[in-house]
Scaffold this active site. Structure first.
Site, mmCIF file in Angstrom:
data_model
loop_
_atom_site.group_PDB
_atom_site.id
_atom_site.type_symbol
_atom_site.label_atom_id
_atom_site.label_comp_id
_atom_site.label_asym_id
_atom_site.label_seq_id
_atom_site.Cartn_x
_atom_site.Cartn_y
_atom_site.Cartn_z
ATOM 1 N N LYS A 64 63.502 26.128 24.491
ATOM 2 C CA LYS A 64 62.376 27.036 24.276
ATOM 3 C C LYS A 64 62.409 28.158 25.302
ATOM 4 O O LYS A 64 62.161 29.331 24.989
ATOM 5 C CB LYS A 64 61.045 26.254 24.360
ATOM 6 C CG LYS A 64 60.841 25.327 23.166
ATOM 7 C CD LYS A 64 59.714 24.323 23.350
ATOM 8 C CE LYS A 64 59.691 23.354 22.156
ATOM 9 N NZ LYS A 64 58.713 22.276 22.274
ATOM 10 N N GLN A 108 54.663 20.193 26.787
ATOM 11 C CA GLN A 108 55.647 19.411 26.036
ATOM 12 C C GLN A 108 55.143 17.974 25.851
ATOM 13 O O GLN A 108 54.751 17.319 26.818
ATOM 14 C CB GLN A 108 56.998 19.429 26.775
ATOM 15 C CG GLN A 108 58.115 18.757 26.011
ATOM 16 C CD GLN A 108 58.444 19.458 24.687
ATOM 17 O OE1 GLN A 108 58.453 20.686 24.610
ATOM 18 N NE2 GLN A 108 58.702 18.681 23.648
ATOM 19 N N ASP A 133 51.032 26.115 20.342
ATOM 20 C CA ASP A 133 51.481 25.046 19.452
ATOM 21 C C ASP A 133 50.517 24.790 18.293
ATOM 22 O O ASP A 133 50.837 24.025 17.387
ATOM 23 C CB ASP A 133 51.636 23.737 20.251
ATOM 24 C CG ASP A 133 53.088 23.437 20.590
ATOM 25 O OD1 ASP A 133 53.981 23.931 19.872
ATOM 26 O OD2 ASP A 133 53.324 22.695 21.561
#
Ligand code: NDP
Length: 294
Positions: A64, A108, A133
């Site tokens: 990422k 994460q 997200d």
């Protein structure tokens, strides 16, 4: 169930190529970011937060961060030791929430099991307007109600692949296998938004083969290697395999028996190279959208 001749007489499925679609998305984003900055807009910034040493998570975050660099996004990276604890993680998120250089925040998952981490509380502590997200409960509620909000990256990537191939969804029967908050449920809501008739399956579903066999569009998001048998797939169906499973020989496979399903389907995603690469591209897309409030 259909006979062998159904598959024998069909051309093999066309590939929904996530690698190519993701590369095109990233290239478009790079040009868009460069033009935006040239026009005086702030450089979009993504904060990546990782807690602990989980090797798979380390690889995901590294990829990422690399993608940020490729596209011209600023990356604000934070690593906390597993023992840091919930309070320290929440304090960091509080700082990122008020940092004007940070437009998107990603924590994460999964968080380490050992300490006192509460994943729901962590996701809810991210400012909804920086939720790259799309996992914040307010944004998930907005998705449920069909209001604009950041959409979880993998489901957004699935929809982009389907749209890119010109696959019509209105009136089709879409079957989603898996009901997680990050993949199954949001992808089902997005398919519903496109006017598909949606069935969601899970571990208690009876006659999975029969339900899958009635799908015009099948999305498998389980995490069980080749659970969905190729023979279950309706001839001509579109098959999207979100699953990523590592086998004992180190290779990757999806939740669907690829070869047998490809012999029956009209379109299919490979694993790897299907949905996976779309997730990172959509994370960056979400971050630019949040930065520039598109
Ligand atoms: P979860 O473990 O959170 O959810 C799995 C779902 O599958 C659950 O709803 C579970 O049902 C259901 N399930 C389990 N066993 C069966 C079964 N035998 N029959 C029918 N349904 C079953 O997984 P995620 O949604 O997080 O991820 C799913 C897969 O997608 C994983 O392989 C993951 O690695 C992959 N993934 C890939 C991404 C990408 O970028 N390509 C991103 C995110 C995930 P129940 O609710 O009843 O337990």
């Amino acid at each position: 169930m259909t006979s062998q001749t159904d598959s024998a007489s069909r051309a093999p499925a066309r590939i929904l190529d996530g690698k190519a679609a993701s590369a095109a998305l990233l290239e478009n984003l790079r040009a868009e970011v460069s033009a935006g900055i040239g026009a005086g807009r702030a450089r979009p910034g993504l904060a990546t937060v990782i807690v602990g040493e989980d090797p798979a998570s380390q690889i995901y975050v590294r990829n990422k961060r690399r993608a940020c660099e490729k596209v011209g996004l600023a990356n604000h990276h934070h690593e906390l030791p597993e023992a840091a604890g919930q309070a320290r993680l929440l304090a960091l998120l509080g700082e990122l929430n008020t940092d004007p250089a940070v437009h998107g925040i990603l924590v994460q998952l999964p968080l380490p099991r050992g300490a006192d981490y509460d994943e729901h509380a962590v996701l809810a502590a991210i400012a909804p307007e920086k939720d790259a997200d799309g996992f914040h409960p307010l944004n998930q509620g907005a998705l449920l109600q069909g209001r604009p909000a950041p959409v979880p990256c993998t489901p957004r990537g699935v929809m982009h692949l389907l749209a890119g191939a010109g696959i019509e969804l209105a009136g089709k029967h879409a079957v989603v296998v898996g009901r997680s908050n990050i993949v199954g449920k949001p992808v089902a809501l997005l398919l519903l938004r496109e006017h598909a008739t949606v069935t969601i399956c899970h571990s208690r579903t009876r006659n999975l083969a029969e339900v899958v066999g009635s799908a015009d569009v099948l999305v498998a998001a389980v995490g069980a290697p080749r659970l969905v048998k190729g023979a279950w797939v309706k001839p001509g169906a579109v098959v999207v395999d979100v699953g990523v499973n590592r086998l004992t020989d180190g290779s990757l496979c999806g939740d669907v028996e690829f070869d047998a399903a490809a012999a029956r389907a009209s379109w299919i995603t490979p694993v790897p190279g299907g949905v996976g690469p779309m997730t990172i591209a959509m994370l960056l897309r979400n971050t630019v959208d949040l930065a520039w409030q598109l």
